[in-house]
Design an enzyme around this catalytic site. Structure first.
Site, PDB file in Angstrom:
ATOM      1  N   TYR A 101       0.872  -1.175   0.000  1.00 21.36           N
ATOM      2  CA  TYR A 101       0.000   0.000   0.000  1.00 21.36           C
ATOM      3  C   TYR A 101       0.903   1.216   0.000  1.00 21.36           C
ATOM      4  O   TYR A 101       1.894   1.280   0.733  1.00 21.36           O
ATOM      5  CB  TYR A 101      -0.881   0.017   1.262  1.00 21.36           C
ATOM      6  CG  TYR A 101      -1.678   1.298   1.395  1.00 21.36           C
ATOM      7  CD1 TYR A 101      -2.990   1.368   0.936  1.00 21.36           C
ATOM      8  CD2 TYR A 101      -1.103   2.457   1.936  1.00 21.36           C
ATOM      9  CE1 TYR A 101      -3.718   2.550   1.016  1.00 21.36           C
ATOM     10  CE2 TYR A 101      -1.823   3.638   2.011  1.00 21.36           C
ATOM     11  CZ  TYR A 101      -3.119   3.680   1.551  1.00 21.36           C
ATOM     12  OH  TYR A 101      -3.829   4.850   1.619  1.00 21.36           O
ATOM     13  N   GLU A 189      -3.525   7.384  -3.934  1.00 25.24           N
ATOM     14  CA  GLU A 189      -3.347   6.072  -3.304  1.00 25.24           C
ATOM     15  C   GLU A 189      -3.142   4.977  -4.344  1.00 25.24           C
ATOM     16  O   GLU A 189      -3.825   4.964  -5.368  1.00 25.24           O
ATOM     17  CB  GLU A 189      -4.617   5.810  -2.493  1.00 25.24           C
ATOM     18  CG  GLU A 189      -4.620   4.542  -1.698  1.00 25.24           C
ATOM     19  CD  GLU A 189      -5.949   4.379  -0.946  1.00 25.24           C
ATOM     20  OE1 GLU A 189      -6.053   4.882   0.173  1.00 25.24           O
ATOM     21  OE2 GLU A 189      -6.856   3.740  -1.492  1.00 25.24           O
TER      22      GLU A 189
END
Ligand code: GDP
Ligand code: MN
Length: 378
Positions: A101, A189
């Protein structure tokens, strides 16, 4: 303002972040054409705003034309998170060894951008931070100083990620920060950022949310907004109504951001869940009340509506008149509407409402308790 994955991936690619080969498809002919190029193993991805598609069934894996077609019929035109799926992204399937992530957002606690990295990507970051605290590292970013490689390197090291990936991961982090600044983002993101069998880091997913207040100030952001389909929120904004959809079952119609928020807080405190935030910022009149009632009552989830108007400059006799006219125009709502009006000329307004057969609550708290109760029954 959220943008779609396919748009975010275009931007990521322009900044040199690797993304899978892909085609945006809107119809069956385009789907077949795209599959001919990307076959055999592909992923069909519903293009809706926001994440969580995997869990909700918006991501479909396929490795033959019949499978691709099956995925298409399942997804195309169906609804996901309340949005109709109009376009799909067809992507080559990436062979994933590990999922990371990588995200940058603005921390409401720190009042500055923060970068977050996790060695356990794929799942949502809240879950990562709650259940796998050790797999998540974050650092504040001083906007005057920027995001530098050594900061990212330290985070990567802290997570025990293979040091051979440090350079590449930091480079992607720096590019992401560049995007974050250039697009005035509130969130950028990559989840998951995949380590592939070819030993490359590829952005399998991409999210970019822009600061609404920045959009009017920049040509490239205005263009991006113009390319987006209008949301319900946008359309109402143009009519002078601030509207935000929420997950609950109680429709709230109010005036002024402060009063609307206070009403939402009270509803929550009394055990209800608001279905929306609706604030007449541009004046309360027959047209705006009609729009508000139509919007709120059209939603299946809404079981009861709270119409709560405090009139300072707004005259309650006019509000009552507007409400009664709007009610007549739309032929009423299928949900019960609880009314609380107070302020300038409220005695006249209440009288007019009573004459037309509408009870009004004496206090906001009474109204809130009643609407929460009705919401449970509905
Ligand atoms: P989200 O659920 O809306 O965040 O959608 P994602 O694009 O992140 O896809 C959900 C999940 O599907 C990812 O976390 C991956 O595990 C998986 N996935 C998506 N694309 C690929 C791919 O090309 N290859 C593989 N192996 N998995 C993928
Ligand atoms: Mn994702």
């Amino acid at each position: 303002m959220n943008i779609y994955e396919h748009q975010a991936k275009e931007i990521f690619q322009q900044y040199g972040i690797k993304v899978p080969r892909r085609r945006l498809v809107e119809n069956f002919a385009e789907l077949k054409e795209a599959y001919a190029i990307l076959s055999p193993s592909v992923v069909l991805k519903a293009q809706i705003l926001g994440g969580g598609r995997g869990k909700a069934g918006g991501i479909y894996f396929a490795s033959s034309l019949p499978e691709v077609e099956a995925g298409w019929s399942k997804l195309k035109g169906s609804a996901l998170h309340g949005q109709e799926i109009k376009k799909l992204l067809l992507e080559e399937k990436v062979g994933i060894i590990q999922e990371f992530y990588l995200g940058i957002t603005i921390s409401p606690d720190e009042y500055c951008p923060v970068v977050l990295i996790s060695s356990h990507g794929g799942i949502d970051v809240e879950t990562i931070s709650k259940e796998h605290g050790n797999f998540l590292a974050e650092a504040k970013i001083d906007p005057c100083f920027g995001l530098h490689g050594y900061v990212l390197g330290e985070l990567i090291n802290r997570l025990g990620i293979d040091s051979q990936l440090t350079n590449e991961l930091s480079n992607i982090g720096k590019k992401l920060y560049q995007i974050f600044r250039d697009y005035r983002a509130t969130l950028v993101e990559i989840n998951p950022l995949a380590l592939t069998q070819e030993n490359e880091l590829v952005a399998v997913d991409a999210r970019l949310a822009l600061d609404d207040n920045a959009v009017p100030l920049y040509v490239h952001l205005r263009q991006l907004k113009a390319s987006m389909e209008q949301t319900v929120e946008d359309a109402l904004k143009q009519k002078g109504i601030d509207y935000v959809e929420l997950n609950g079952n109680i429709g709230i119609i109010s005036v002024g951001a402060g009063e609307t928020m206070a009403t939402m807080d009270l509803v929550s405190r009394e055990g209800g869940v608001p279905a929306c935030f609706l604030d007449f910022s541009g004046g309360v009149n027959t047209d705006s009340i009609e729009t508000a009632l139509r919007t709120v009552s059209a939603r299946e989830e809404v079981k009861a509506v709270l119409f709560n108007i405090f009139g300072g400059l707004t005259r309650i006799d006019l509000v009552a008149d507007g409400f009664l006219r709007a009610w007549q125009r739309i032929g009423g709502t299928k949900q019960p509407v609880v009314i609380r009006v107070e302020g300038t000329n409220s005695h006249l307004g209440k009288e007019a409402l009573a004459k037309a057969g509408f009870d009004t609550c004496a206090t906001l708290l009474e109204a809130v308790k009643l609407v929460v109760e009705l919401g449970k029954e509905g």
